[in-house]
Design an enzyme around this catalytic site. Sequence first.
Site, PDB file in Angstrom:
ATOM      1  N   LYS A   1       0.828  -1.214   0.000  1.00 52.36           N
ATOM      2  CA  LYS A   1       0.000   0.000   0.000  1.00 52.36           C
ATOM      3  C   LYS A   1       0.859   1.260   0.000  1.00 52.36           C
ATOM      4  O   LYS A   1       0.442   2.289  -0.537  1.00 52.36           O
ATOM      5  CB  LYS A   1      -0.901   0.029   1.228  1.00 52.36           C
ATOM      6  CG  LYS A   1      -1.674  -1.233   1.457  1.00 52.36           C
ATOM      7  CD  LYS A   1      -2.742  -1.433   0.422  1.00 52.36           C
ATOM      8  CE  LYS A   1      -3.464  -2.745   0.672  1.00 52.36           C
ATOM      9  NZ  LYS A   1      -4.674  -2.901  -0.097  1.00 52.36           N
TER      10      LYS A   1
HETATM   11  C1  LIG Z   1      -0.758  -7.819   2.179  1.00 50.98           C
HETATM   12  C2  LIG Z   1      -1.864  -7.757   1.185  1.00 50.98           C
HETATM   13  N1  LIG Z   1      -1.832  -8.600   0.151  1.00 50.98           N
HETATM   14  C3  LIG Z   1      -2.808  -8.594  -0.767  1.00 50.98           C
HETATM   15  C4  LIG Z   1      -3.889  -7.749  -0.668  1.00 50.98           C
HETATM   16  C5  LIG Z   1      -4.925  -7.755  -1.755  1.00 50.98           C
HETATM   17  O1  LIG Z   1      -4.758  -6.654  -2.594  1.00 50.98           O
HETATM   18  P1  LIG Z   1      -5.989  -6.043  -3.394  1.00 50.98           P
HETATM   19  O2  LIG Z   1      -6.993  -5.639  -2.371  1.00 50.98           O
HETATM   20  O3  LIG Z   1      -5.439  -4.901  -4.128  1.00 50.98           O
HETATM   21  O4  LIG Z   1      -6.510  -7.130  -4.255  1.00 50.98           O
HETATM   22  C6  LIG Z   1      -3.972  -6.873   0.411  1.00 50.98           C
HETATM   23  C7  LIG Z   1      -5.083  -5.924   0.609  1.00 50.98           C
HETATM   24  O5  LIG Z   1      -5.484  -5.200  -0.186  1.00 50.98           O
HETATM   25  C8  LIG Z   1      -2.911  -6.840   1.343  1.00 50.98           C
HETATM   26  O6  LIG Z   1      -2.919  -5.967   2.340  1.00 50.98           O
HETATM   27  N1  LIG Z   2      -6.369  -5.388   2.043  1.00 54.24           N
HETATM   28  C1  LIG Z   2      -6.759  -4.045   2.107  1.00 54.24           C
HETATM   29  C2  LIG Z   2      -8.218  -3.851   1.850  1.00 54.24           C
HETATM   30  C3  LIG Z   2      -8.504  -2.522   1.235  1.00 54.24           C
HETATM   31  O1  LIG Z   2      -7.899  -2.475   0.002  1.00 54.24           O
HETATM   32  P1  LIG Z   2      -7.722  -1.192  -0.903  1.00 54.24           P
HETATM   33  O2  LIG Z   2      -6.527  -1.522  -1.745  1.00 54.24           O
HETATM   34  O3  LIG Z   2      -8.962  -1.044  -1.662  1.00 54.24           O
HETATM   35  O4  LIG Z   2      -7.473  -0.003  -0.039  1.00 54.24           O
HETATM   36  C4  LIG Z   2      -6.269  -3.453   3.420  1.00 54.24           C
HETATM   37  O5  LIG Z   2      -5.214  -3.851   3.846  1.00 54.24           O
HETATM   38  O6  LIG Z   2      -6.875  -2.608   4.007  1.00 54.24           O
END
Ligand SMILES: Cc1ncc(COP(=O)(O)O)c(C=O)c1O
Ligand SMILES: N[C@@H](CCOP(=O)(O)O)C(=O)O
Length: 464
Positions: free
Chosen positions: A112
């Site tokens: 993120k």
């Molecule tokens: C460590 C981790 N891996 C994978 C994901 C999944 O990613 P996305 O929500 O973009 O599919 C998340 C949350 O979004 C996450 O925090």
């Molecule tokens: N896994 C995410 C969930 C939210 O995902 P986002 O990419 O739409 O912000 C988290 O860690 O909060």
Amino acid sequence: MRYRSTRGDTRARNFSDILLAGLADDGGLYMPESWPQFTPDEWRSLRGLPYADLAARVIAPFTEGAIDFATLLRLCTEAYADFDHPAVAPLVEIENGLFSLELFHGPTLAFKDMAMQLLGKLFEHVLTERGERVTIVGATSGDTGSAAIEAFRGSRHLSVAILHPRGRTSDVQRRQMTTVKEDNILNIAVEGTFDDCQDLVKAMFADKPFREEVRLSAVNSINWARIAAQIPYYVRAALTLGAPDRAVSFAVPTGNFGNVLAAWAASKMGLPIHRLFIGSNRNDILTRFLDCNDMSVRGVEPSLSPSMDIQVSSNFERLLFELLDRDSEACARIMTQFRATGRMDVPPTAWDRARAVFSGLHLSDEQTLDEMRELYRNSHYLADPHTAIGIAAARRGHEQGVPMVAAATAHPAKFPDAVIKATGIHPPLPEKLADLFKRAERFEILPNDLKVVESAVRTHLRLG
Ligand SMILES: Cc1ncc(COP(=O)(O)O)c(C=O)c1O
Ligand SMILES: N[C@@H](CCOP(=O)(O)O)C(=O)O
């Protein structure tokens, strides 16, 4: 570049407008009106650039008409200056032709940060320029929240309220959010799941008087700026492995569908991507969709990879919009029906199109632990449970002659319990977080109730 909603709102807006708006007024998600195209020579010219320069060049077509290139480059340079690896997002070969793209070298140890550090700079820039203030409300299963708090803490231009599902994040994730002292940050532990938190955020956007009163903004991946800022690392990895002269595949552990959508967006921009593999835990709605066109919501179940304990993958709407040839009426109809019934009827032609690019694999907790154990035993690679699911999907899809890149989305120290269970090793937190368990926590526990949560956000704004 102008943007329009997946559900038909065609009052085209520019990048700065959609950055602050987050979600379209009609409940849809913003999409660029057209896909920027890079020629093979233009891709080649990005090879070897420092990460921040490459990011600015890849993102520039999306900010065109709103932010000039020199400013964007400066913001990217600032955003990636403090990552703890010189490559920002290094590639590590873990088996012959199978690579881990490490996206966890930012301040909060998850992918993120790759987008959120830049969003912090972009919000400051646009809000200063416009002399405006906003309230960011975000839902998190653990990682988005800490990345957003880190990127926005102390800002004079905005307040941040982060909703996490009570008791469903790792202790490290929760503490990363709740030990931050700055007064512009509010943490709310909701009695519910991540999907409940995400629904609350969307309901706040749908409540027009509230949205206007607090000047609501979003930093979840429903905000297109998040997706745009997640495209460059796929570009960098593919170029390193031979693109545009050969195609590369990616495997991405997936929940809200934002990260893998960014890879798909890179392919729409002309980057040669062979296939995209989605890894999920027992919350397997996306892999069920790919296997048998079954997109039906079941209850969110806790797993060893809590950040992916998600059933409603918000960004799927963007893919659907494209699979439907940008027919926003059809998209709105399908999404409204999904909301009402918990089941999405994707037309067979759209399903076939999705399967032409995407494949899925879901792992149980036991399989996730096995993957982590094997990875450590055979490759001396310590992976967090989310990353391990991505690597398992990568191994399943790896074809001879096509480099395969698995997105490593979190540092193993964020999920020590699972790592210890699988390998017996306790991954230490980096120095900057060494005293995390000694810091005082601050958060409110609230029911899954829109009015109660809105009232807490209002009170925080008055006091903050
Ligand atoms: C460590 C981790 N891996 C994978 C994901 C999944 O990613 P996305 O929500 O973009 O599919 C998340 C949350 O979004 C996450 O925090
Ligand atoms: N896994 C995410 C969930 C939210 O995902 P986002 O990419 O739409 O912000 C988290 O860690 O909060």
